[in-house]
Write a protein that holds these residues in place. Structure first.
Motif, PDB file in Angstrom:
ATOM      1  N   ALA A   1       0.924  -1.154   0.066  1.00 54.04           N
ATOM      2  CA  ALA A   1      -0.016   0.044  -0.086  1.00 54.04           C
ATOM      3  C   ALA A   1       0.809   1.178  -0.085  1.00 54.04           C
ATOM      4  O   ALA A   1       0.737   2.284  -0.698  1.00 54.04           O
ATOM      5  CB  ALA A   1      -0.861  -0.126   1.126  1.00 54.04           C
ATOM      6  N   ASP A   2       1.744   1.183   0.844  1.00 54.45           N
ATOM      7  CA  ASP A   2       2.946   2.309   0.930  1.00 54.45           C
ATOM      8  C   ASP A   2       3.341   2.736  -0.460  1.00 54.45           C
ATOM      9  O   ASP A   2       3.588   3.762  -1.043  1.00 54.45           O
ATOM     10  CB  ASP A   2       3.731   2.261   2.029  1.00 54.45           C
ATOM     11  N   ARG A   3       4.101   1.429  -0.923  1.00 59.63           N
ATOM     12  CA  ARG A   3       4.700   1.723  -2.262  1.00 59.63           C
ATOM     13  C   ARG A   3       3.799   2.199  -3.320  1.00 59.63           C
ATOM     14  O   ARG A   3       4.306   3.179  -4.069  1.00 59.63           O
ATOM     15  CB  ARG A   3       5.270   0.129  -2.829  1.00 59.63           C
ATOM     16  N   ALA A   4       2.753   1.663  -3.447  1.00 59.27           N
ATOM     17  CA  ALA A   4       1.778   2.191  -4.677  1.00 59.27           C
ATOM     18  C   ALA A   4       1.417   3.597  -4.396  1.00 59.27           C
ATOM     19  O   ALA A   4       1.430   4.453  -5.469  1.00 59.27           O
ATOM     20  CB  ALA A   4       0.377   1.062  -4.360  1.00 59.27           C
ATOM     21  N   ALA A   5       1.246   3.986  -2.988  1.00 58.97           N
ATOM     22  CA  ALA A   5       1.014   5.389  -2.860  1.00 58.97           C
ATOM     23  C   ALA A   5       2.013   6.343  -3.323  1.00 58.97           C
ATOM     24  O   ALA A   5       1.707   7.527  -3.694  1.00 58.97           O
ATOM     25  CB  ALA A   5       0.686   5.705  -1.263  1.00 58.97           C
ATOM     26  N   SER A   6       3.088   6.036  -3.247  1.00 61.29           N
ATOM     27  CA  SER A   6       4.119   7.150  -3.530  1.00 61.29           C
ATOM     28  C   SER A   6       4.741   6.353  -4.992  1.00 61.29           C
ATOM     29  O   SER A   6       5.738   7.217  -5.574  1.00 61.29           O
ATOM     30  CB  SER A   6       5.582   6.607  -2.591  1.00 61.29           C
ATOM     31  N   HIS A   7       4.253   5.866  -5.884  1.00 65.84           N
ATOM     32  CA  HIS A   7       4.444   5.601  -7.060  1.00 65.84           C
ATOM     33  C   HIS A   7       3.572   6.113  -8.081  1.00 65.84           C
ATOM     34  O   HIS A   7       2.372   5.897  -8.280  1.00 65.84           O
ATOM     35  CB  HIS A   7       4.728   4.035  -7.140  1.00 65.84           C
ATOM     36  N   PRO A   8       4.362   6.974  -9.275  1.00 64.34           N
ATOM     37  CA  PRO A   8       3.260   7.340 -10.172  1.00 64.34           C
ATOM     38  C   PRO A   8       2.597   6.078 -11.166  1.00 64.34           C
ATOM     39  O   PRO A   8       3.257   5.110 -11.155  1.00 64.34           O
ATOM     40  CB  PRO A   8       4.128   8.265 -11.315  1.00 64.34           C
ATOM     41  N   ALA A   9       1.514   6.277 -11.728  1.00 65.15           N
ATOM     42  CA  ALA A   9       1.092   5.338 -12.620  1.00 65.15           C
ATOM     43  C   ALA A   9       1.821   5.192 -13.641  1.00 65.15           C
ATOM     44  O   ALA A   9       2.426   6.169 -14.249  1.00 65.15           O
ATOM     45  CB  ALA A   9      -0.325   5.804 -13.174  1.00 65.15           C
TER      46      ALA A   9
END
Length: 198
Positions: free
Chosen positions: A64-72
């Motif tokens: 969850a943390d990684r997805a939140a900080s990664h652009p699409a």
């Protein structure tokens, strides 16, 4: 209790529908292939294998943390190929560098949770079908027919933690999202809280 788990991206419905239309003649031409359900199409970033259910909460937090900080990521489906004349796939185009970096990050996060898994080389693809043992020609022929396919670009909007029922009976393979997280939520939150420029 255990569950077979992997981390993946999923094309949006419009991209899947576009490829399904291209595949329609192949569905009729190669009826003995075991075609994956369209709703199960995914791009595996890390296959973790059979895990105890107790590991899932650990994965939820770090992913969850990684997805939140990664652009699409901007990706696209293109062409076709096969592995060992048995597995038919569509290739992936677009931001492949970003895709490989994301996969490396995901794998490192999984290891940081103390989860041991076989770290296979990433070969980005979308699995479409598998052949029967007595049918060595259908998959290569179907792959050749996909050679010129170039789908419209799309954004991978979410990171998916997926469970499967592989090895749990004679029926077809089924996948289900354990959870999915939208990319860039933290980036968007920072942008919305930034002070207005004078």
């Amino acid at each position: 209790m255990t569950l077979r788990v992997f981390v993946a991206l999923a094309p949006p419905d419009a991209a899947k529908d576009e490829l399904a239309r291209v595949l329609r003649p192949a569905y009729a031409r190669y009826p003995r292939l075991r075609w994956n359900r369209i709703e199960d199409w995914h791009i595996t970033l890390a296959f973790l294998g059979e895990l105890p259910l107790t590991t899932v909460p650990l994965l939820r937090s770090v992913l969850a943390d990684r997805a939140a900080s990664h652009p699409a990521l901007q990706l696209g489906l293109r062409g076709g190929g096969h592995f060992d004349e048995r597995l038919l796939w569509s290739g992936i185009g677009g931001d492949l560098e970003g895709l490989h970096l994301l996969a490396a990050d995901v794998r490192e996060l999984v290891r940081s949770c103390g989860i041991d898994f076989k770290d296979r080389t990433l070969r980005p693809h979308l699995t479409l079908a598998r052949s029967r043992r007595d049918d060595p020609t259908s998959v290569p022929q179907a792959a050749a027919e996909l050679t010129g396919f170039v789908g419209r670009p799309w954004k991978a909007e979410r990171l998916h933690l997926v469970g499967s029922n592989i090895g749990r009976g004679p029926g077809p393979i089924r996948y289900r999202d354990i959870e999915a997280w939208r990319f860039g939520d933290a980036i968007r939150a920072q942008g919305s809280s930034a002070p207005a420029k004078p």
